[in-house]
Design an enzyme around this catalytic site. Sequence first.
Site, mmCIF file in Angstrom:
data_model
loop_
_atom_site.group_PDB
_atom_site.id
_atom_site.type_symbol
_atom_site.label_atom_id
_atom_site.label_comp_id
_atom_site.label_asym_id
_atom_site.label_seq_id
_atom_site.Cartn_x
_atom_site.Cartn_y
_atom_site.Cartn_z
ATOM 1 N N LYS A 1 48.172 23.617 64.754
ATOM 2 C CA LYS A 1 49.395 23.640 64.154
ATOM 3 C C LYS A 1 49.921 25.246 64.209
ATOM 4 O O LYS A 1 51.255 25.368 64.742
ATOM 5 C CB LYS A 1 49.424 23.346 62.366
ATOM 6 C CG LYS A 1 49.205 21.668 62.424
ATOM 7 C CD LYS A 1 48.889 21.524 60.959
ATOM 8 C CE LYS A 1 48.772 19.862 60.813
ATOM 9 N NZ LYS A 1 48.301 19.308 59.497
ATOM 10 N N GLN B 1 46.680 22.178 53.945
ATOM 11 C CA GLN B 1 45.723 20.926 54.727
ATOM 12 C C GLN B 1 44.917 20.152 53.571
ATOM 13 O O GLN B 1 44.003 20.697 53.026
ATOM 14 C CB GLN B 1 44.925 21.863 55.616
ATOM 15 C CG GLN B 1 44.151 21.026 56.570
ATOM 16 C CD GLN B 1 45.213 20.029 57.593
ATOM 17 O OE1 GLN B 1 45.985 20.535 57.889
ATOM 18 N NE2 GLN B 1 44.768 18.986 57.875
ATOM 19 N N ASP C 1 55.224 19.049 54.681
ATOM 20 C CA ASP C 1 54.677 17.733 55.011
ATOM 21 C C ASP C 1 55.259 16.607 54.424
ATOM 22 O O ASP C 1 54.853 15.364 54.575
ATOM 23 C CB ASP C 1 53.225 18.083 54.278
ATOM 24 C CG ASP C 1 52.040 18.226 55.234
ATOM 25 O OD1 ASP C 1 52.360 18.041 56.540
ATOM 26 O OD2 ASP C 1 51.248 18.944 54.798
#
Length: 288
Positions: A52, A96, A119
């Site tokens: 990412k 994460q 997200d």
Amino acid sequence: MMILDGKATSKAIQEEIKEIVAIRMASGQKRPHLAAVIVGDNPASRSYVGHKIKACEFVGFDSSLIELPENIRQDELIDEVQALNDDQAIDGFIVQLPLPDHIDAQAVLEAVAPEKDVDGFHPINAGKLSLGIPSYLPATPAGILEMLDRYAIETAGKHAVILGRSSIVGTPMALLLSRNASPGNCTVTICHSRTQNLAEITRTADILIAAIGKPHFVTSDMIKPGAVVIDVGINRIEDSTKKSGFRLTGDVDFDAVVESASAITPVPGGVGPMTIAMLLKNTLQART
Ligand code: NDP
């Protein structure tokens, strides 16, 4: 039979984003800035976050990596999240997953400011998605939609069967495919670990999406000839021929299923890279 090349499609999207960033920079606007929080040393998580950050560099975003110890307390982690919420320089950020067992992941995700939740995991964004209100879409299902769109795969009126009902993949995927939109307008069936006669159901799928986390679970006898097969699974299996000692494989027995599918995503190089492209897209949106 068509291989749905997520790597190439993600690259094309990243080139498009790079161009938009360059145009914005030329007109004196600020670079989008994505931050990623990682807790502990989970090698798979480290690898995902690394990809990412690298993608941010490619498209010209600023990025920050916040590395926190495995034994961090939940309140300390939430303080870090709060600091990112308050930091005007950060447009969007992710925490994460998975988090260590002693931390309630849901509490942490709910601490993320919805407008920085690139997200799309905050209940406000998940709620908006379920009501059809524009929001940050969770990157993995959004990436699958984008791939179906770019490969001009017809979805209207098709039967989509989704294996897995997680809040980050299976459930939002079902919502997106059943929307009155394009891609969308599917008739959707969600299957899970308690589903009976699973193969009978999967054999009726025009579009089969596997997101369960079990290597080679979907076999050729579970596929209707001509089906579109999307493999979300990322499983590490031992492989002594690899330097790392493992290789990545999906939830689908690719070599067998490829014979009967009309289109299929490989693992690696399918859904994974699309997820990253969609995270970048959300971050670009967060900056505007
Ligand atoms: P979860 O573990 O949260 O969910 C798995 C789902 O699969 C559950 O709904 C579970 O059912 C269902 N399931 C498990 N076993 C069976 C079975 N035998 N038959 C039918 N359904 C079953 O996983 P995620 O959704 O987070 O991830 C799924 C996979 O996708 C993993 O391999 C993960 O690594 C990968 N992934 C890949 C991403 C990418 O970018 N490519 C992004 C996110 C995930 P139940 O609810 O009943 O337990």
